[in-house]
Design a protein around this motif. Structure first.
Motif, PDB file in Angstrom:
ATOM      1  N   PHE A  89       0.886  -1.247   0.103  1.00 54.92           N
ATOM      2  CA  PHE A  89       0.184  -0.013   0.092  1.00 54.92           C
ATOM      3  C   PHE A  89       0.938   1.119   0.053  1.00 54.92           C
ATOM      4  O   PHE A  89       2.025   1.507   0.849  1.00 54.92           O
ATOM      5  CB  PHE A  89      -0.851  -0.002   1.364  1.00 54.92           C
ATOM      6  N   PHE A  90       0.819   2.174  -0.830  1.00 58.08           N
ATOM      7  CA  PHE A  90       1.322   3.458  -1.071  1.00 58.08           C
ATOM      8  C   PHE A  90       0.553   4.527  -0.400  1.00 58.08           C
ATOM      9  O   PHE A  90      -0.771   4.657  -0.995  1.00 58.08           O
ATOM     10  CB  PHE A  90       1.861   3.707  -2.296  1.00 58.08           C
ATOM     11  N   LEU A  91       0.763   5.058   0.586  1.00 58.02           N
ATOM     12  CA  LEU A  91      -0.012   5.914   1.463  1.00 58.02           C
ATOM     13  C   LEU A  91       0.377   7.381   1.365  1.00 58.02           C
ATOM     14  O   LEU A  91       1.561   7.715   1.846  1.00 58.02           O
ATOM     15  CB  LEU A  91       0.149   5.554   2.819  1.00 58.02           C
ATOM     16  N   SER A  92      -0.493   8.117   1.272  1.00 59.75           N
ATOM     17  CA  SER A  92      -0.299   9.795   1.203  1.00 59.75           C
ATOM     18  C   SER A  92      -0.524   9.978   2.622  1.00 59.75           C
ATOM     19  O   SER A  92      -1.313   9.604   3.586  1.00 59.75           O
ATOM     20  CB  SER A  92      -1.605  10.329   0.414  1.00 59.75           C
ATOM     21  N   SER A  93       0.553  10.872   3.091  1.00 59.68           N
ATOM     22  CA  SER A  93       0.899  11.122   4.628  1.00 59.68           C
ATOM     23  C   SER A  93      -0.217  12.062   5.422  1.00 59.68           C
ATOM     24  O   SER A  93      -0.809  11.547   6.219  1.00 59.68           O
ATOM     25  CB  SER A  93       2.085  11.656   4.697  1.00 59.68           C
ATOM     26  N   PRO A  94      -0.967  12.971   4.597  1.00 61.60           N
ATOM     27  CA  PRO A  94      -1.975  13.536   5.044  1.00 61.60           C
ATOM     28  C   PRO A  94      -3.161  12.619   5.487  1.00 61.60           C
ATOM     29  O   PRO A  94      -3.913  12.673   6.131  1.00 61.60           O
ATOM     30  CB  PRO A  94      -2.294  14.700   4.204  1.00 61.60           C
TER      31      PRO A  94
END
Length: 254
Positions: A89-94
């Protein structure tokens, strides 16, 4: 591209030497003398990985998440119900910061987490200072939430240039793209998503899907994708496992 110089006279020799010096300084030099040719390639630096070359029937399911809270849960439910133990999973930090419960579930299920950057924007349009700032900010947030520093990154919109790759590499990141795009973000219909993924999947493939709320059909297509890929003999692994010790492809398969 070939460069040839025919030297006749001291003046032309001086010009030829100057031209050679300019190309040599740029990292490009090609000359011919007594049937001997020398070529010094331009240094390319780090590149993005699209897939790997392997005979093993392994591939990586990857999911980008940048916003929303309705789709990630059902996708995790499907993976759990189907016994898929490995995915990335590639997660956007916000997004991760505002959905720590979902992040915790991903961590508890032992799935791999990579960075999807901070702002969801085209980083190739940023200054080098801002590129570094965005990667570092996401790094700090994801490390704090997951307890582990990510070392993979997929940039928003799949956008990057050589500067972005170089800065990511200097911060300890490998840039990951994909070879098979499910096009789930277009919501073309469950059957079309399944057909596209299954028909294009190949050994060493990195498959792009999304778990953001805008992708309304991914969780519906995923069970059939998993079943059909398994029927073809594929094993699901994380991106890190896929690229470890194998020859990576830095260009997508057409």
């Amino acid at each position: 591209m070939n460069f040839f110089w025919v030297l006749s006279g001291q003046k032309i020799k001086r010009i030829a030497v100057l031209v050679v010096a300019v190309f040599f300084a740029a990292g490009i030099f090609y000359a011919e003398k007594k049937n001997i040719q020398v070529f010094l390639p331009v240094e390319t630096g780090p590149e993005a990985i699209y897939s790997v070359e392997t005979d093993k029937k392994q591939l990586a399911l990857t999911f980008d998440i940048s916003w929303g809270e309705e789709r990630a849960g059902p996708i995790l439910d499907v993976l759990e119900q189907k016994g898929v133990k490995k995915a990335t999973f590639f997660l956007s930090s916000p997004w991760a910061e505002s959905h720590p419960d979902i992040v915790k579930r991903i961590v508890d299920m032992n799935y791999e987490i990579g960075s999807h950057g901070h702002r969801h924007d085209n980083y190739s349009t940023y200054s080098e200072e801002k590129i570094r700032e965005q990667i570092s900010k996401a790094d700090h947030i994801l490390t704090k939430l997951t307890g582990k520093k990510p070392n993979l990154i997929r940039f928003p919109n799949g956008d990057f240039d050589k500067r972005v790759l170089r800065i990511a590499d200097s911060l300890g990141y490998t840039t990951i793209q994909w070879d098979t795009d499910s096009l789930d973000w277009m919501n073309p219909g469950t059957d079309k998503i399944v057909q596209r993924v299954v028909s294009k999947a190949h050994p060493g493939d990195i498959i792009l899907m999304h778990a953001s709320d805008s992708c309304r059909q991914t969780h519906e297509a995923l069970p059939e994708i998993i079943d059909k890929l398994r029927d073809k003999g594929y094993e699901f692994v994380t991106v890190s496992e896929l690229i470890a010790g194998t020859k990576v492809k830095t260009d997508p398969i057409e």
